[in-house]
Design a protein around this motif. Structure first.
Motif, PDB file in Angstrom:
ATOM      1  N   ARG A 159       0.832  -1.206   0.000  1.00 40.22           N
ATOM      2  CA  ARG A 159       0.000   0.000   0.000  1.00 40.22           C
ATOM      3  C   ARG A 159       0.864   1.251   0.000  1.00 40.22           C
ATOM      4  NH1 ARG A 159      -5.535   0.846   3.079  1.00 40.22           N
ATOM      5  NH2 ARG A 159      -6.095  -0.398   1.277  1.00 40.22           N
ATOM      6  N   ILE A 160       0.538   2.158  -0.907  1.00 43.52           N
ATOM      7  CA  ILE A 160       1.184   3.463  -0.995  1.00 43.52           C
ATOM      8  C   ILE A 160       0.143   4.501  -0.574  1.00 43.52           C
ATOM      9  CG2 ILE A 160       2.302   5.137  -2.509  1.00 43.52           C
ATOM     10  CD1 ILE A 160       2.805   2.756  -4.473  1.00 43.52           C
ATOM     11  N   THR A 161       0.498   5.341   0.365  1.00 39.50           N
ATOM     12  CA  THR A 161      -0.379   6.441   0.765  1.00 39.50           C
ATOM     13  C   THR A 161       0.091   7.691   0.039  1.00 39.50           C
ATOM     14  OG1 THR A 161      -0.726   5.468   2.948  1.00 39.50           O
ATOM     15  CG2 THR A 161      -1.254   7.815   2.698  1.00 39.50           C
ATOM     16  N   VAL A 162      -0.800   8.266  -0.752  1.00 42.71           N
ATOM     17  CA  VAL A 162      -0.481   9.465  -1.520  1.00 42.71           C
ATOM     18  C   VAL A 162      -1.249  10.628  -0.905  1.00 42.71           C
ATOM     19  CG1 VAL A 162      -0.543  10.553  -3.788  1.00 42.71           C
ATOM     20  CG2 VAL A 162      -0.212   8.076  -3.605  1.00 42.71           C
ATOM     21  N   THR A 163      -0.513  11.595  -0.372  1.00 41.21           N
ATOM     22  CA  THR A 163      -1.130  12.797   0.187  1.00 41.21           C
ATOM     23  C   THR A 163      -0.822  13.946  -0.757  1.00 41.21           C
ATOM     24  OG1 THR A 163      -0.797  11.926   2.407  1.00 41.21           O
ATOM     25  CG2 THR A 163      -1.297  14.283   2.215  1.00 41.21           C
ATOM     26  N   LEU A 164      -1.846  14.379  -1.464  1.00 37.48           N
ATOM     27  CA  LEU A 164      -1.668  15.464  -2.431  1.00 37.48           C
ATOM     28  C   LEU A 164      -1.651  16.816  -1.725  1.00 37.48           C
ATOM     29  CD1 LEU A 164      -4.134  14.161  -5.149  1.00 37.48           C
ATOM     30  CD2 LEU A 164      -1.650  14.046  -5.193  1.00 37.48           C
ATOM     31  N   PRO A 165      -0.860  17.749  -2.219  1.00 34.65           N
ATOM     32  CA  PRO A 165      -0.858  19.095  -1.637  1.00 34.65           C
ATOM     33  C   PRO A 165      -2.245  19.736  -1.761  1.00 34.65           C
ATOM     34  CG  PRO A 165       1.002  18.812  -3.134  1.00 34.65           C
ATOM     35  CD  PRO A 165       0.116  17.611  -3.306  1.00 34.65           C
ATOM     36  N   PRO A 166      -2.543  20.723  -0.904  1.00 38.78           N
ATOM     37  CA  PRO A 166      -3.853  21.395  -0.971  1.00 38.78           C
ATOM     38  C   PRO A 166      -4.138  21.936  -2.369  1.00 38.78           C
ATOM     39  CG  PRO A 166      -2.644  22.094   0.971  1.00 38.78           C
ATOM     40  CD  PRO A 166      -1.702  21.257   0.163  1.00 38.78           C
TER      41      PRO A 166
END
Length: 178
Positions: free
Chosen positions: A63-70
Motif C-alpha cells: 500500500r502506498i499512501t499518496v497525500t496530495l498538496p492542498p
C-alpha cells in the motif's frame, strides 16, 4: 463500505485510445484553469513525495499512501506496465475502490493500456494497493500510472478565524480615544 469499480484497458494502438487520452487532457486542463495552476505528467514526486528518489518510476509493492498538496488534483487515464508479474492495482479514494487488472498490458507491444471510461480524478489523500504474483521478495514492480498532476501556482490562502478582543479592550485597540 467501499464501492468497487473494475477497470478494463484498451491497448494504445486502438483508435479509441487516442480519444480517451484527449478527453483526459481536456479534463486536466480544465482543472488547471479553475485552480489557476500548472499541469504536468505524473512524476514520482507526486506519488512518493520526499521518497521519490527511492523508487523512481516504479511502484512499491503493498500500500502506498499518496497525500496530495492542498488544491492539487491527479487525473489518471492509463497505465504503463513492463512487469509480467504485476497483477493489479487498486486506487482507494473517498470510499470508492477502483481495481485495475493490469497484467495483460505487459503483453501489448507498447505496454500501455488506456482506461475505457472517464479518467480517474483524485484529490487530498488516496491509497494505491499494488499486487504482484511474483513469489520473490520484491519491493517494487515496473509499472506506472499515466495521467496528469495539477497544482495551483500559488498555494491556497490559509483561512484564519477572526480573533475576539480580550475582555476590557475596545475594538479600536489599547490607548485609542473614542
Amino acid at each position: 463500505m467501499y464501492n468497487h469499480y473494475v477497470v478494463w484497458f484498451l491497448p494504445l494502438n486502438r483508435g479509441e485510445a487516442v480519444e480517451v487520452i484527449k478527453r483526459a487532457y481536456e479534463i486536466a486542463r480544465e482543472h488547471a484553469r479553475k485552480a489557476g495552476g500548472r499541469l504536468e505528467p505524473i512524476q514520482p514526486k507526486h506519488i512518493y513525495g520526499g521518497e521519490a528518489d527511492k523508487f523512481g518510476y516504479t511502484l512499491q509493492v503493498g500500500r502506498i499512501t499518496v497525500t496530495l498538496p492542498p488544491a492539487s488534483t491527479l487525473v489518471i487515464w492509463g497505465f504503463y506496465n513492463a512487469d509480467e508479474y504485476l497483477d493489479f492495482i487498486r486506487f482507494i479514494h473517498d470510499g470508492r475502490v477502483y481495481e485495475w487488472f493490469v497484467e495483460p498490458i505487459a503483453y501489448y507491444p507498447e505496454r500501455i493500456g488506456v482506461w475505457l471510461e472517464e479518467p480517474l480524478i483524485f484529490r487530498n489523500t488516496l491509497y494505491i494497493d499494488v499486487h504482484t504474483t511474483s513469489t520473490e521478495g520484491r519491493d517494487r514492480v515496473y509499472g506506472w500510472p499515466l495521467g496528469y498532476f495539477i497544482a495551483p501556482l500559488q498555494p491556497p490562502q490559509e483561512v484564519k478565524t477572526p480573533r475576539k478582543p480580550k475582555s476590557g479592550q475596545s475594538k479600536r485597540g489599547k490607548g485609542e480615544q473614542t
